[in-house]
Each structure stands twice: as C-alpha cells, then as structure tokens.
Scaffold this motif. Structure first.
Motif, mmCIF file in Angstrom:
data_model
loop_
_atom_site.group_PDB
_atom_site.id
_atom_site.type_symbol
_atom_site.label_atom_id
_atom_site.label_comp_id
_atom_site.label_asym_id
_atom_site.label_seq_id
_atom_site.Cartn_x
_atom_site.Cartn_y
_atom_site.Cartn_z
ATOM 1 N N THR A 46 0.814 -1.214 0.000
ATOM 2 C CA THR A 46 0.000 0.000 0.000
ATOM 3 C C THR A 46 0.849 1.265 0.000
ATOM 4 O O THR A 46 0.332 2.347 -0.284
ATOM 5 N N GLY A 47 2.122 1.156 0.306
ATOM 6 C CA GLY A 47 2.999 2.326 0.309
ATOM 7 C C GLY A 47 3.628 2.609 -1.030
ATOM 8 O O GLY A 47 4.676 3.234 -1.098
ATOM 9 N N ARG A 48 3.046 2.154 -2.115
ATOM 10 C CA ARG A 48 3.521 2.308 -3.489
ATOM 11 C C ARG A 48 4.790 1.498 -3.705
ATOM 12 O O ARG A 48 5.747 1.604 -2.949
ATOM 13 N N LEU A 49 4.778 0.709 -4.749
ATOM 14 C CA LEU A 49 5.937 -0.099 -5.097
ATOM 15 C C LEU A 49 6.798 0.662 -6.091
ATOM 16 O O LEU A 49 6.609 0.592 -7.290
ATOM 17 N N THR A 50 7.737 1.451 -5.583
ATOM 18 C CA THR A 50 8.641 2.208 -6.435
ATOM 19 C C THR A 50 10.070 1.813 -6.095
ATOM 20 O O THR A 50 10.411 1.601 -4.925
ATOM 21 N N VAL A 51 10.885 1.725 -7.117
ATOM 22 C CA VAL A 51 12.282 1.334 -6.939
ATOM 23 C C VAL A 51 13.148 2.582 -6.967
ATOM 24 O O VAL A 51 13.041 3.410 -7.875
ATOM 25 N N PRO A 67 6.508 5.945 4.186
ATOM 26 C CA PRO A 67 7.153 5.162 5.235
ATOM 27 C C PRO A 67 6.180 4.554 6.253
ATOM 28 O O PRO A 67 6.550 3.663 7.007
ATOM 29 N N LEU A 68 4.926 4.995 6.272
ATOM 30 C CA LEU A 68 3.977 4.481 7.256
ATOM 31 C C LEU A 68 3.682 2.996 7.082
ATOM 32 O O LEU A 68 3.708 2.253 8.077
ATOM 33 N N PRO A 69 3.415 2.483 5.869
ATOM 34 C CA PRO A 69 3.203 1.039 5.746
ATOM 35 C C PRO A 69 4.419 0.218 6.149
ATOM 36 O O PRO A 69 4.279 -0.883 6.682
ATOM 37 N N GLN A 70 5.607 0.739 5.937
ATOM 38 C CA GLN A 70 6.811 0.022 6.355
ATOM 39 C C GLN A 70 6.876 -0.095 7.874
ATOM 40 O O GLN A 70 7.220 -1.151 8.416
ATOM 41 N N ALA A 71 6.511 0.964 8.560
ATOM 42 C CA ALA A 71 6.483 0.919 10.024
ATOM 43 C C ALA A 71 5.386 -0.019 10.522
ATOM 44 O O ALA A 71 5.575 -0.749 11.498
ATOM 45 N N VAL A 73 4.253 -2.685 8.939
ATOM 46 C CA VAL A 73 4.692 -4.052 8.685
ATOM 47 C C VAL A 73 5.704 -4.483 9.735
ATOM 48 O O VAL A 73 5.659 -5.618 10.221
ATOM 49 N N LEU A 74 6.613 -3.612 10.100
ATOM 50 C CA LEU A 74 7.581 -3.968 11.139
ATOM 51 C C LEU A 74 6.878 -4.281 12.453
ATOM 52 O O LEU A 74 7.212 -5.264 13.124
ATOM 53 N N THR A 75 5.897 -3.490 12.819
ATOM 54 C CA THR A 75 5.127 -3.743 14.030
ATOM 55 C C THR A 75 4.336 -5.037 13.914
ATOM 56 O O THR A 75 4.268 -5.832 14.859
ATOM 57 N N ALA A 76 3.742 -5.285 12.751
ATOM 58 C CA ALA A 76 2.958 -6.506 12.546
ATOM 59 C C ALA A 76 3.831 -7.750 12.600
ATOM 60 O O ALA A 76 3.387 -8.807 13.081
ATOM 61 N N ILE A 77 5.065 -7.674 12.137
ATOM 62 C CA ILE A 77 5.978 -8.818 12.207
ATOM 63 C C ILE A 77 6.253 -9.184 13.657
ATOM 64 O O ILE A 77 6.225 -10.356 14.043
ATOM 65 N N VAL A 78 6.517 -8.186 14.478
ATOM 66 C CA VAL A 78 6.785 -8.441 15.894
ATOM 67 C C VAL A 78 5.554 -9.019 16.588
ATOM 68 O O VAL A 78 5.648 -9.985 17.360
ATOM 69 N N ILE A 79 4.398 -8.458 16.321
ATOM 70 C CA ILE A 79 3.167 -8.947 16.946
ATOM 71 C C ILE A 79 2.850 -10.361 16.483
ATOM 72 O O ILE A 79 2.479 -11.221 17.291
ATOM 73 N N SER A 80 3.007 -10.652 15.191
ATOM 74 C CA SER A 80 2.703 -12.003 14.700
ATOM 75 C C SER A 80 3.688 -13.027 15.247
ATOM 76 O O SER A 80 3.313 -14.176 15.494
ATOM 77 N N PHE A 81 4.934 -12.636 15.455
ATOM 78 C CA PHE A 81 5.887 -13.563 16.074
ATOM 79 C C PHE A 81 5.472 -13.887 17.508
ATOM 80 O O PHE A 81 5.497 -15.051 17.920
ATOM 81 N N GLY A 82 5.072 -12.886 18.253
ATOM 82 C CA GLY A 82 4.618 -13.123 19.625
ATOM 83 C C GLY A 82 3.359 -13.965 19.679
ATOM 84 O O GLY A 82 3.233 -14.886 20.496
ATOM 85 N N MET A 83 2.408 -13.680 18.793
ATOM 86 C CA MET A 83 1.167 -14.465 18.768
ATOM 87 C C MET A 83 1.422 -15.902 18.325
ATOM 88 O O MET A 83 0.784 -16.829 18.822
ATOM 89 N N THR A 84 2.353 -16.108 17.396
ATOM 90 C CA THR A 84 2.698 -17.464 16.987
ATOM 91 C C THR A 84 3.305 -18.231 18.148
ATOM 92 O O THR A 84 2.995 -19.418 18.352
#
Length: 113
Positions: A46-51, A67-71, A73-84
């Motif tokens: 969602t943060g635009r795929l630009t190279v 940069p908001l979707p990147q932040a 995703v980083l938060t979601a990775i940590v939360i999903s690791f804890g929930m897993t």
C-alpha cells in the motif's frame, strides 16, 4: 510488479485459509503464519511499489515511498511472532494434556458418571 505482488498475496491467503481448515494444530499454526505474511505484504504494497525512490519528501522529488506502511509491517511482524509463540505454547499444552493434536471436539464424548 504489481501483478506479481497481488498473485503472491492471493496464493498466501489461499494457502493460509486452506491450512486453517485442517483438523491438526500444526497446519493451523502454519496457516495463521501464511495469513499474517499475506497481510504484511499487502500493507507493504500500500505504500507504493517504487524502486529507488526516497522514503520521505525532499525538495524537487515528486515520487516518494510512504514510510507508514513500512512501520506498520515492522510492528505486525513483531506482533505475529509473539502471537505465533503463544499459539504454539497453547497447542503444545493441549497436545500434552490430551495426547492428540486434533482441533475438533465433536468425536470426544465426556462421561459424566
């Protein structure tokens, strides 16, 4: 590029839902992980795929990456690791108490006597 990302999101979502419908705990855990990966890729896309674009606005730059979707995703990775980790511990304790890792409880009959 967008077609590849959309296809990856679709495959991960389909695989995750398929594994969530299994009757054992391990495929359910893997299915939840696949669904969280699909959501992370969707948020990232969602943060635009630009190279080669900068993540913030600068003078003279018209194309930038949000940069908001990147932040998120980083938060979601940590939360999903804890929930897993929590789900794995719950599944392990259920397996150790019942000596079976089936999820459905319809075939188990409780004796009240």
């Amino acid at each position: 590029m967008e077609l590849l990302v959309a296809s990856a999101i679709g495959v991960l979502t389909a695989g995750g839902i398929y594994l969530l419908l299994r009757q054992r705990t391990f495929p359910v855990i893997v299915g939840l992980s696949l669904l969280s990966y699909a959501v992370n890729i969707f948020l990232f896309a969602t943060g635009r795929l630009t190279v080669g674009a900068p993540p913030v606005l600068r003078d003279g730059v018209t194309i930038y990456t949000d940069p908001l979707p990147q932040a998120l995703v980083l938060t979601a990775i940590v939360i999903s690791f804890g929930m897993t980790a929590v789900i794995v511990m719950i599944a392990l304790s259920a397996y150790l108490s019942e000596n079976d890792d089936r999820i459905d409880m319809t075939d188990r009959v409780e004796d009240d006597a």
